[in-house]
Design a protein around this motif. Sequence first.
Motif, PDB file in Angstrom:
ATOM      1  N   ILE A  21       0.759  -1.244  -0.001  1.00 59.84           N
ATOM      2  CA  ILE A  21      -0.041  -0.036  -0.023  1.00 59.84           C
ATOM      3  C   ILE A  21       0.845   1.319  -0.096  1.00 59.84           C
ATOM      4  O   ILE A  21       0.368   2.269  -0.549  1.00 59.84           O
ATOM      5  CB  ILE A  21      -0.993  -0.001   1.276  1.00 59.84           C
ATOM      6  N   CYS A  22       2.063   1.124   0.269  1.00 60.59           N
ATOM      7  CA  CYS A  22       2.906   2.391   0.559  1.00 60.59           C
ATOM      8  C   CYS A  22       3.223   3.036  -0.700  1.00 60.59           C
ATOM      9  O   CYS A  22       3.288   4.156  -0.909  1.00 60.59           O
ATOM     10  CB  CYS A  22       4.139   1.814   1.049  1.00 60.59           C
ATOM     11  N   GLN A  23       3.021   2.074  -2.063  1.00 62.51           N
ATOM     12  CA  GLN A  23       3.342   2.697  -3.389  1.00 62.51           C
ATOM     13  C   GLN A  23       2.065   3.529  -3.706  1.00 62.51           C
ATOM     14  O   GLN A  23       2.298   4.568  -4.440  1.00 62.51           O
ATOM     15  CB  GLN A  23       3.620   1.563  -4.292  1.00 62.51           C
ATOM     16  N   THR A  24       0.995   3.299  -3.340  1.00 60.68           N
ATOM     17  CA  THR A  24       0.000   3.996  -3.718  1.00 60.68           C
ATOM     18  C   THR A  24      -0.755   4.868  -2.482  1.00 60.68           C
ATOM     19  O   THR A  24      -1.907   5.506  -2.842  1.00 60.68           O
ATOM     20  CB  THR A  24      -1.211   3.030  -4.285  1.00 60.68           C
ATOM     21  N   LEU A  25      -0.011   5.062  -1.620  1.00 59.93           N
ATOM     22  CA  LEU A  25      -0.515   5.951  -0.297  1.00 59.93           C
ATOM     23  C   LEU A  25      -0.976   7.512  -0.595  1.00 59.93           C
ATOM     24  O   LEU A  25      -2.005   7.591  -0.047  1.00 59.93           O
ATOM     25  CB  LEU A  25       0.531   5.605   0.925  1.00 59.93           C
TER      26      LEU A  25
ATOM     27  N   LEU B 280     -13.771   3.071  -3.337  1.00 62.35           N
ATOM     28  CA  LEU B 280     -12.167   3.637  -2.941  1.00 62.35           C
ATOM     29  C   LEU B 280     -11.870   2.550  -2.063  1.00 62.35           C
ATOM     30  O   LEU B 280     -10.702   2.428  -1.968  1.00 62.35           O
ATOM     31  CB  LEU B 280     -12.713   5.011  -2.362  1.00 62.35           C
ATOM     32  N   MET B 281     -12.570   1.997  -1.143  1.00 59.05           N
ATOM     33  CA  MET B 281     -12.178   1.297  -0.287  1.00 59.05           C
ATOM     34  C   MET B 281     -11.471  -0.158  -0.612  1.00 59.05           C
ATOM     35  O   MET B 281     -10.704  -0.647  -0.276  1.00 59.05           O
ATOM     36  CB  MET B 281     -13.383   0.851   0.860  1.00 59.05           C
ATOM     37  N   ALA B 282     -12.360  -0.361  -1.662  1.00 62.46           N
ATOM     38  CA  ALA B 282     -11.841  -1.715  -2.323  1.00 62.46           C
ATOM     39  C   ALA B 282     -10.383  -1.530  -3.171  1.00 62.46           C
ATOM     40  O   ALA B 282      -9.696  -2.555  -3.422  1.00 62.46           O
ATOM     41  CB  ALA B 282     -12.787  -1.935  -3.571  1.00 62.46           C
ATOM     42  N   THR B 283     -10.147  -0.274  -3.438  1.00 62.00           N
ATOM     43  CA  THR B 283      -8.976  -0.082  -4.221  1.00 62.00           C
ATOM     44  C   THR B 283      -7.725  -0.318  -3.109  1.00 62.00           C
ATOM     45  O   THR B 283      -6.423  -0.705  -3.549  1.00 62.00           O
ATOM     46  CB  THR B 283      -8.606   1.440  -4.773  1.00 62.00           C
ATOM     47  N   VAL B 284      -7.926  -0.284  -1.714  1.00 62.27           N
ATOM     48  CA  VAL B 284      -6.793  -0.645  -0.797  1.00 62.27           C
ATOM     49  C   VAL B 284      -7.034  -2.117  -0.720  1.00 62.27           C
ATOM     50  O   VAL B 284      -7.876  -2.509   0.120  1.00 62.27           O
ATOM     51  CB  VAL B 284      -7.081   0.324   0.490  1.00 62.27           C
TER      52      VAL B 284
END
Length: 126
Positions: free
Chosen positions: A64-68, A121-125
Amino acid sequence: HKKLKRERVARQLKRTPIVPLYGDMHANLAHVLQACPSFSTVSPSELFATSKKELDIVASHYDICQTLRSVRQSVTEFIGELTALLHRVKSVGGECCVLPPTEHTALANQLSDSVLRGLRLMATVH
């Protein structure tokens, strides 16, 4: 199973080796399948990502750090949009809406779309 093709299963396992089970529980399929006696004839490199390039691709899907930064920005925009929409609903009477039917329906659709956007949006994480 005889109907399953090894190449197709291998491709899927290389893409998504971590499978969500429930909530925050997950299973690492590499570890599960390596413990199964019927998979002892298959080498792990056939089913799972083993090269540095493949492992980096898999890690990019789960890290997740790459898209945070972009996720944070999207969440901030969404929260502002949802808050404004909820204030509008409250200003027109909340549950006892005093809008004409067409405007009431438009507002309800807008609220539904906003909630669906939040779920996506929640599903993208991952």
